[in-house]
Design a protein around this motif. Structure first.
Motif, short mmCIF file in Angstrom:
data_model
loop_
_atom_site.label_atom_id
_atom_site.label_comp_id
_atom_site.label_asym_id
_atom_site.label_seq_id
_atom_site.Cartn_x
_atom_site.Cartn_y
_atom_site.Cartn_z
N TYR A 272 0.58 -1.26 -0.07
CA TYR A 272 0.00 -0.03 0.04
C TYR A 272 0.79 1.24 -0.10
N TRP A 273 2.31 1.13 0.07
CA TRP A 273 3.04 2.29 0.23
C TRP A 273 4.57 2.13 -0.18
N TYR A 274 5.45 2.79 -0.18
CA TYR A 274 6.79 2.55 -0.47
C TYR A 274 7.34 1.35 0.67
N ASP A 275 8.34 0.56 0.10
CA ASP A 275 8.79 -0.09 1.35
C ASP A 275 9.23 0.33 2.50
N ARG A 276 9.35 -0.54 3.58
CA ARG A 276 9.76 0.32 4.75
C ARG A 276 11.25 0.01 5.01
N LYS A 277 12.07 0.73 5.17
CA LYS A 277 13.61 0.23 5.68
C LYS A 277 13.60 0.01 7.16
N LEU A 278 14.11 -1.19 7.41
CA LEU A 278 14.18 -1.72 8.72
C LEU A 278 15.65 -1.41 9.50
N GLY A 279 16.61 -1.24 8.39
CA GLY A 279 17.96 -1.20 9.08
C GLY A 279 18.91 -1.02 7.67
N GLY A 280 20.32 -0.77 8.01
CA GLY A 280 21.02 -0.36 6.99
C GLY A 280 22.50 -0.37 7.67
N VAL A 281 23.44 -0.23 6.69
CA VAL A 281 24.96 -0.20 7.03
C VAL A 281 25.58 0.19 5.68
N SER B 241 46.71 -4.63 -4.79
CA SER B 241 46.14 -5.70 -4.58
C SER B 241 45.75 -5.95 -3.27
N GLU B 242 46.64 -5.76 -2.29
CA GLU B 242 46.55 -5.76 -0.96
C GLU B 242 45.51 -4.97 -0.38
N ALA B 243 45.63 -3.73 -0.74
CA ALA B 243 44.47 -2.72 -0.40
C ALA B 243 43.13 -2.98 -0.85
N LEU B 244 43.06 -3.38 -2.21
CA LEU B 244 41.68 -3.86 -2.75
C LEU B 244 41.11 -4.90 -1.98
N GLY B 245 42.01 -5.85 -1.52
CA GLY B 245 41.76 -7.18 -0.90
C GLY B 245 40.63 -6.70 0.36
N VAL B 246 40.86 -5.52 1.07
CA VAL B 246 40.11 -5.17 2.19
C VAL B 246 38.79 -4.67 1.86
N ILE B 247 38.59 -4.14 0.25
CA ILE B 247 37.30 -3.71 0.02
C ILE B 247 36.69 -4.88 -0.63
N ARG B 248 37.45 -5.87 -1.18
CA ARG B 248 36.67 -6.95 -1.46
C ARG B 248 35.92 -8.03 -0.54
N ARG B 249 36.50 -7.97 0.50
CA ARG B 249 35.86 -8.64 1.68
C ARG B 249 34.97 -8.08 2.59
N GLN B 250 33.67 -7.98 2.54
CA GLN B 250 32.95 -7.36 3.34
C GLN B 250 32.28 -8.22 4.09
N SER B 251 32.68 -8.45 5.59
CA SER B 251 31.95 -9.52 6.39
C SER B 251 31.93 -8.89 7.67
N GLY B 252 30.69 -9.65 8.20
CA GLY B 252 30.16 -9.26 9.45
C GLY B 252 29.51 -8.03 9.80
N TRP B 253 29.13 -7.36 8.91
CA TRP B 253 28.43 -5.94 8.90
C TRP B 253 27.00 -6.06 9.27
N LYS B 254 26.88 -5.57 10.57
CA LYS B 254 25.16 -5.63 11.19
C LYS B 254 24.54 -4.60 10.42
N VAL B 255 23.48 -5.25 9.84
CA VAL B 255 22.39 -4.45 9.02
C VAL B 255 21.36 -3.99 9.97
N ALA B 256 20.71 -4.97 10.85
CA ALA B 256 19.61 -4.75 11.63
C ALA B 256 19.57 -5.69 12.71
N ASN B 257 18.75 -5.63 13.78
CA ASN B 257 18.29 -6.37 14.70
C ASN B 257 17.49 -7.38 14.30
#
Length: 212
Positions: free
Chosen positions: A93-102, A143-159
């Motif tokens: 019935y409306w725009y989708d609701r945002k529950l959380g983000g990172v 390549s080592e610097a880009l490796g940090v950007i390539r791996r995105q793990s354990g980011w809390k998005v919501a409860n």
């Protein structure tokens, strides 16, 4: 005499056209060469995990910078990247609701004096004058610097408590090279180059087991 002068003028015009044609061909070959080695940004893994009372993001990128971007970095230009994820709930019935983000903001730069690469990471937008509030790391290779950007793990998005067992939730993930952080003249010059067009957008529907 007039005939000879006319012929000389015609020869000069033809020679000028020939030079322009050769220059055009050389430019085309250069563009094709760059295009064959253009930057790559692909999402090879995207998943949401439930850890205790939190929902966390885990993503893996295939990220390679083309020669135009690398050349700009070596010449002193800092390049910015942005990754963000939003947890959304369907609402008919409306725009989708945002529950959380990172969000994560990256600033990659080359240091000519030390010949090392510096990567600044922050959960807030990075400005050149606000680097003190970021986490900074130095690397021996790009390549080592880009490796940090390539791996995105354990980011809390919501409860986990934010989820509705009767609802339909999905994750919206985006990653890009932030063109707006480049100097204005450079934005115009690089606007049509494939090397700088790094954008990823993907959605992931949460499974029923995730919301229980």
């Amino acid at each position: 005499m007039g005939f000879i002068t006319h012929c000389l003028k015609s020869a000069r015009i033809d020679l000028g056209r020939c030079r322009l044609w050769v220059l055009g061909v050389l430019c085309l070959l250069a563009v094709c060469k760059v295009g064959a080695q253009s930057s790559v940004a692909e999402l090879t893994e995207l998943r949401m995990d439930r850890q205790d009372s939190a929902l966390v993001l885990n993503a893996q990128l295939k990220l390679e910078l083309g020669p135009a971007v690398e050349d700009a970095l070596v010449k002193g230009l800092a390049v910015h990247f942005v990754a963000d994820a939003e947890l959304m709930r369907d609402r008919w019935y409306w725009y989708d609701r945002k529950l959380g983000g990172v969000s994560r903001y990256y600033r990659l730069a080359f240091q000519p004096l030390t010949r090392r690469w510096r990567l600044n990471v922050s959960s807030e937008p990075i400005s050149n004058s606000g680097l003190s509030s970021t986490i900074s790391q130095n690397f021996e290779t790009l390549s080592e610097a880009l490796g940090v950007i390539r791996r995105q793990s354990g980011w809390k998005v919501a409860n986990a408590s934010d989820l509705d067992a009767d609802g339909h939730q999905y994750l919206l993930y985006r990653f890009k090279l932030d063109f707006s952080q480049l100097p204005r003249p450079f934005q115009i010059a690089a606007g049509n180059q494939a090397d700088w067009n790094l954008v990823i957008s993907r959605s992931l529907r949460l499974s029923a087991d995730m919301v229980r």
